[in-house]
Design an enzyme around this catalytic site. Structure first.
Site, PDB file in Angstrom:
ATOM      1  N   CYS A   1      70.780  39.839   0.224  1.00  0.00           N
ATOM      2  CA  CYS A   1      70.660  38.995  -0.968  1.00  0.00           C
ATOM      3  C   CYS A   1      70.998  39.769  -2.232  1.00  0.00           C
ATOM      4  CB  CYS A   1      69.242  38.433  -1.062  1.00  0.00           C
ATOM      5  SG  CYS A   1      68.763  37.419   0.344  1.00  0.00           S
TER       6      CYS A   1
ATOM      7  N   GLU B   1      77.416  31.845  -2.265  1.00  0.00           N
ATOM      8  CA  GLU B   1      77.100  33.204  -1.846  1.00  0.00           C
ATOM      9  C   GLU B   1      77.925  33.595  -0.629  1.00  0.00           C
ATOM     10  OE1 GLU B   1      73.182  35.938  -0.787  1.00  0.00           O
ATOM     11  OE2 GLU B   1      73.079  33.761  -0.557  1.00  0.00           O
TER      12      GLU B   1
ATOM     13  N   LYS C   1      56.358  33.234  10.633  1.00  0.00           N
ATOM     14  CA  LYS C   1      57.390  32.457  11.318  1.00  0.00           C
ATOM     15  C   LYS C   1      58.703  33.175  11.001  1.00  0.00           C
ATOM     16  CE  LYS C   1      60.704  29.422  12.130  1.00  0.00           C
ATOM     17  NZ  LYS C   1      61.989  30.060  12.482  1.00  0.00           N
TER      18      LYS C   1
ATOM     19  N   ASN D   1      67.983  39.095   8.144  1.00  0.00           N
ATOM     20  CA  ASN D   1      68.884  40.164   7.687  1.00  0.00           C
ATOM     21  C   ASN D   1      68.193  41.517   7.516  1.00  0.00           C
ATOM     22  OD1 ASN D   1      67.570  38.996   5.463  1.00  0.00           O
ATOM     23  ND2 ASN D   1      69.192  39.581   4.046  1.00  0.00           N
TER      24      ASN D   1
ATOM     25  N   GLU E   1      62.358  33.495  -2.386  1.00  0.00           N
ATOM     26  CA  GLU E   1      63.518  34.341  -2.689  1.00  0.00           C
ATOM     27  C   GLU E   1      64.674  33.767  -1.893  1.00  0.00           C
ATOM     28  OE1 GLU E   1      66.390  36.489  -1.939  1.00  0.00           O
ATOM     29  OE2 GLU E   1      65.119  38.085  -1.128  1.00  0.00           O
ATOM     30  N   LEU E   2      65.649  33.211  -2.604  1.00  0.00           N
ATOM     31  CA  LEU E   2      66.643  32.352  -1.968  1.00  0.00           C
ATOM     32  C   LEU E   2      68.068  32.886  -2.052  1.00  0.00           C
ATOM     33  CD1 LEU E   2      65.237  28.930  -3.217  1.00  0.00           C
ATOM     34  CD2 LEU E   2      64.636  30.229  -1.169  1.00  0.00           C
TER      35      LEU E   2
END
Length: 463
Positions: free
Chosen positions: A268, A367, A160, A137, A234-235
């Site tokens: 996020c 979310e 990655k 994003n 960070e999810l």
């Protein structure tokens, strides 16, 4: 998922790439380990010169890399340019401040004497090879906000990246090489998700950082935990945007639109749940809905576009399912709620505002990664805090009030990594960034971020 650039504005595959095999991965790991053995001994002046050089190159490349990002994930071109410029700023900030952020810490003289030492200091030393698993994003910013502090601390990086932004990933690997970093200091791995575990388990990898989905975070944390390796996660989030009676309602509503649709709503830290006190709910809802409905959806390469396509077809499908589930259960659609008419190509979705949300709806807890907002009415401050915390996430939050007591209450009781008062959440290199609950753990940016991948070493000297 294939490693490919698929233009989300058209659905067309632009370019595909072969995944690296075991021999290439081994070469990258060996090069990273060899690079760390020497790079860790460089001083801050050397590292600063290298990072400043990379920032200069990126600044010269802004237009080209912005177009690459827009082609790969659909963000409006103006937003892509701003993202690249933000990366330049962060790189220069760390080049300037890393030495002071990682300076030796000296305890009080009384504590030194009490420990029986003549001198004591805490020193920050780099951990080694850090694996970064990054999302699509903010394909440049997410990487730079890890890479700049990690490299300035003396670590080396393996990236990655998400499989749908391979050209941005390769650009990043080449950027640091072009800037003069020693071979192996920062490398891009073109690998699928299935190859991550083996890389993370390799003894030459010291730690990992991941920004992405909760399932991805669980997987990486589980593997790293079994290997006793440090991670920062960070999810994502479902950030509240709370509006109280003393707020400037017109400004709050205007900011709310930007806070929801930044990056086509795929951020996020985008505000997602809009919670208004009953005394101002109607005015806020009217202004906010009008602002969302007025946004221009279209070709992200055009500067006149406010909202471009979703980055992936699956992402749009997931968003539609959340909206459809809410509508079936009684949610009111104040604007949007469908694919734009006349835009059959590409993965577009109208800016949408939903009201009358109930706790049985998936959208109440999950979310929304796209330009969809939910509206809630609350009776008082207590209910506002309760509603804001009523989610498994806790990344950031936004509150609008001029009441000092209310500001203190929100700052004390909101379960989030940040509380932004009378403004929208935004990351800055000098401010710590991260969340609580299922939004992850650890911090990026600021002094907190650069120390995450350091060994804090106590040096005790008797004579």
């Amino acid at each position: 998922m294939p490693i490919a650039t698929v233009n989300p504005a058209t659905g067309e595959t632009v370019r595909t790439f072969d995944a690296q095999g075991p021999e290439e991965i081994e070469r990258c790991l060996a090069d990273a380990a060899a690079a760390f053995a020497s790079y860790r001994a460089t001083d801050f002046a050397e590292r600063s010169a290298l990072l400043t050089g990379a920032a200069d190159l990126l600044e010269a490349d802004i237009e080209d890399i912005a177009r690459t990002m827009t082609t790969e994930m659909g963000k409006p071109l103006a937003a892509a340019r701003a993202e690249a410029a933000k990366c330049v700023k962060a790189m220069r900030w760390y080049a300037q401040h890393a030495e002071s952020l990682l300076a030796d810490e000296l305890p009080a003289e009384a504590d030194v004497r009490d420990s029986g030492a003549r001198a004591v200091r805490a020193r920050y030393r780099p951990l080694g090879v850090v694996l970064a698993v990054m999302p699509w994003n903010f394909p440049l910013w997410q990487v730079v906000r890890f890479a700049a502090p990690a490299l300035m601390a003396g670590n080396v990086g393996l990236l990655k990246h998400a499989s749908n932004v391979p050209q941005t990933a390769l650009y990043l690997g080449g950027l640091f090489t072009r800037a003069g970093y020693p071979s192996g200091c920062f490398q891009t791995l073109l690998i699928g998700a299935g190859a991550v575990e083996a890389v993370l388990r390799d003894s030459r990898v010291a730690a990992a950082t991941l920004t992405g989905s909760e399932p991805a975070g669980r997987a990486v944390a589980s593997v790293a935990g079994s290997e006793v390796k440090k991670t920062v996660l960070e999810l994502g989030g479902s950030d509240p945007f709370v509006v109280m009676p003393s707020a400037d309602i017109a400004q709050a509503a205007k900011t709310a639109v930007t806070a929801r649709v930044q990056n086509n709503g795929q951020s996020c830290i985008a505000a997602k749940r809009f919670i208004a006190h009953t005394d101002v709910y109607d005015e806020f809802a009217e202004r906010f809905t009008a602002g969302m409905a007025a946004l221009r959806v279209g070709d992200p390469m055009q500067d006149s576009t406010d909202v471009g396509p979703l980055a992936t077809e699956q992402g749009r499908t997931d968003l539609e399912e959340l909206v459809d589930d809410a509508v079936r259960q009684g949610a009111s659609v104040l604007c949007g709620g469908r694919r734009p008419q006349g835009m059959e190509r590409g993965w577009y979705y109208e800016p949408t505002v939903l009201a009358d949300i109930s706790e049985t709806m998936r959208i109440d807890q999950e979310e929304t990664f796209g330009p969809v907002a939910t509206l809630y009415r609350v009776a008082d401050l207590d209910e506002a805090v309760e509603r804001a915390n009523h989610t498994p996430f806790g990344l950031s939050s936004n509150v609008w009030t001029r009441d000092a007591d209310e500001i203190e209450r929100f700052a004390r009781d909101l379960q989030a990594g940040g509380v932004y008062v009378n403004g929208m959440t935004a990351s800055h290199p000098a401010l710590p960034f991260g969340g609580v609950k299922r939004s992850g753990y650890g911090r990026e940016l600021s002094g907190h971020g650069i120390r995450e991948f350091c060994n804090v070493t106590t040096v005790w000297q008797a004579v």
